[in-house]
Structure formats: structure tokens, C-alpha cells
Design a protein around this motif. Structure first.
Motif, mmCIF file in Angstrom:
data_model
loop_
_atom_site.group_PDB
_atom_site.id
_atom_site.type_symbol
_atom_site.label_atom_id
_atom_site.label_comp_id
_atom_site.label_asym_id
_atom_site.label_seq_id
_atom_site.Cartn_x
_atom_site.Cartn_y
_atom_site.Cartn_z
ATOM 1 N N THR A 104 0.738 -1.151 0.071
ATOM 2 C CA THR A 104 0.093 -0.140 -0.071
ATOM 3 C C THR A 104 0.978 1.363 -0.072
ATOM 4 N N GLU A 106 1.514 5.448 -0.297
ATOM 5 C CA GLU A 106 0.861 6.771 0.298
ATOM 6 C C GLU A 106 0.122 7.465 -0.662
ATOM 7 N N TYR A 107 0.166 7.300 -1.954
ATOM 8 C CA TYR A 107 -0.638 7.970 -2.680
ATOM 9 C C TYR A 107 -2.355 7.155 -2.957
ATOM 10 N N GLY A 108 -2.273 6.043 -1.999
ATOM 11 C CA GLY A 108 -3.692 5.599 -1.923
ATOM 12 C C GLY A 108 -4.022 4.186 -2.838
ATOM 13 N N GLU A 109 -2.862 3.937 -3.383
ATOM 14 C CA GLU A 109 -2.991 2.740 -4.115
ATOM 15 C C GLU A 109 -2.309 1.579 -3.724
ATOM 16 N N ARG A 110 -2.746 0.159 -3.698
ATOM 17 C CA ARG A 110 -2.254 -0.919 -3.130
ATOM 18 C C ARG A 110 -1.708 -1.680 -4.451
ATOM 19 N N THR A 127 -7.323 0.628 -5.715
ATOM 20 C CA THR A 127 -7.426 1.859 -5.094
ATOM 21 C C THR A 127 -8.089 1.464 -3.641
ATOM 22 N N ARG A 129 -7.738 4.143 -0.978
ATOM 23 C CA ARG A 129 -8.411 5.573 -0.644
ATOM 24 C C ARG A 129 -8.221 6.631 -1.539
ATOM 25 N N ASP A 130 -9.138 7.486 -1.586
ATOM 26 C CA ASP A 130 -8.911 8.765 -2.704
ATOM 27 C C ASP A 130 -7.904 9.702 -1.749
ATOM 28 N N VAL A 131 -6.750 9.970 -2.626
ATOM 29 C CA VAL A 131 -5.700 11.036 -2.296
ATOM 30 C C VAL A 131 -5.591 12.119 -3.137
ATOM 31 N N TRP A 136 0.983 13.975 -1.459
ATOM 32 C CA TRP A 136 2.282 13.247 -1.361
ATOM 33 C C TRP A 136 3.414 13.671 -2.555
#
Length: 144
Positions: A104, A106-110, A127, A129-131, A136
Motif C-alpha cells: 500500500t 502513500e498515494y492511496g493505491e495498493r 484503490t 483511498r482517494d488521495v 504526497w
């Protein structure tokens, strides 16, 4: 824009070269769940559906078209999936070479990084979370 039942409907369609088109199609269906849509000749080309709106073409080796070579990465195909851990396990279990475990970011993608039987690299991403890119260090030039 006209549509054509003989061509993939995606705006961008990567054409990936493999030494064995039929083996590549079978592997991509098994590993990633892609679905063959059109077969062109016994071993020339195949169009595959990727998710609801994506496509790739698997092409044979000919003339200057060559499959990737060991130790050289010329491209990575990124595919959005609903569950990256499940998609990773499925591909790994049918022989994908692991270049990066699911992580995962910091920009919200795994995402994870895998290599298929023909040497193509695939980044599977989900995805989380929405970031906002500014969070970042990215810069939004134009929104989607």
C-alpha cells in the motif's frame, strides 16, 4: 467515432508480442482472468477483454516484432483490479514471477509487480483511498 466489432473498443490497446500466442492467451486467462474475444489465425493474434473497458492484443513474433528479453524492461502494463491480494495470489499460483509483493502506497493505491511467461511486466493495482496528489508531492496539472 464509429465502432467496429472486429476491433477492441478501448481508446488505447497495447499490443504485446509473445513467442507462443496460444500459450500466452491461455496463461493470461488463467492468471489474470482476461477473456479472449477474437482469434486471428491459429497463432497470429488474439484480442483479449480486460475488465469492462480494457483490451490487449497478443501478437506473434515476426520481422522486428520480438518478445521481451531477460534483464530488460521496456514497459509495464497497469491493470486496476477489485482485490489486488487475490489477483496477486492467482497469478503467482499459475507461475507469474514476483517482482514486488502487494504494497500500500502513500498515494492511496495498493499494487504489486509480476512478470508473465513471455517476460511482460504487469502492475496490478487497487484503490484503497482517494488521495489528493498534493498530499504526497504530486501536482495536479488537469483533473480527470
Amino acid at each position: 467515432m464509429l465502432t467496429n466489432r472486429s476491433a477492441p473498443p478501448a481508446t488505447v490497446t497495447p499490443v504485446l508480442v509473445y513467442p507462443d500466442v496460444r500459450a500466452a492467451v491461455a496463461w493470461l486467462e488463467s492468471a489474470f482472468g482476461f477473456a479472449e474475444r477474437v482469434r486471428i489465425g491459429d497463432a497470429h493474434r488474439a484480442q483479449l477483454r480486460v475488465g469492462k473497458d480494457g483490451a490487449i492484443v497478443v501478437a506473434d513474433v515476426r520481422a522486428e516484432q520480438v518478445a521481451p528479453s531477460a534483464g530488460v524492461v521496456t514497459h509495464i502494463i497497469k491493470v486496476r483490479v477489485p482485490d489486488v491480494d487475490a489477483a496477486f495470489a492467482r497469478a503467482r499460483d499459475v507461475g507469474a514471477r514476483v517482482h514486488g509483493e502487494p504494497t500500500t502506497h502513500e498515494y492511496g493505491e495498493r499494487s504489486c509487480l509480476l512478470e508473465d511467461l513471455g517476460g511482460h511486466r504487469w502492475e496490478l493495482t487497487q484503490t484503497m483511498r482517494d488521495v489528493d496528489p498534493q498530499e504526497w508531492g504530486g501536482i495536479t496539472v488537469a483533473p480527470w
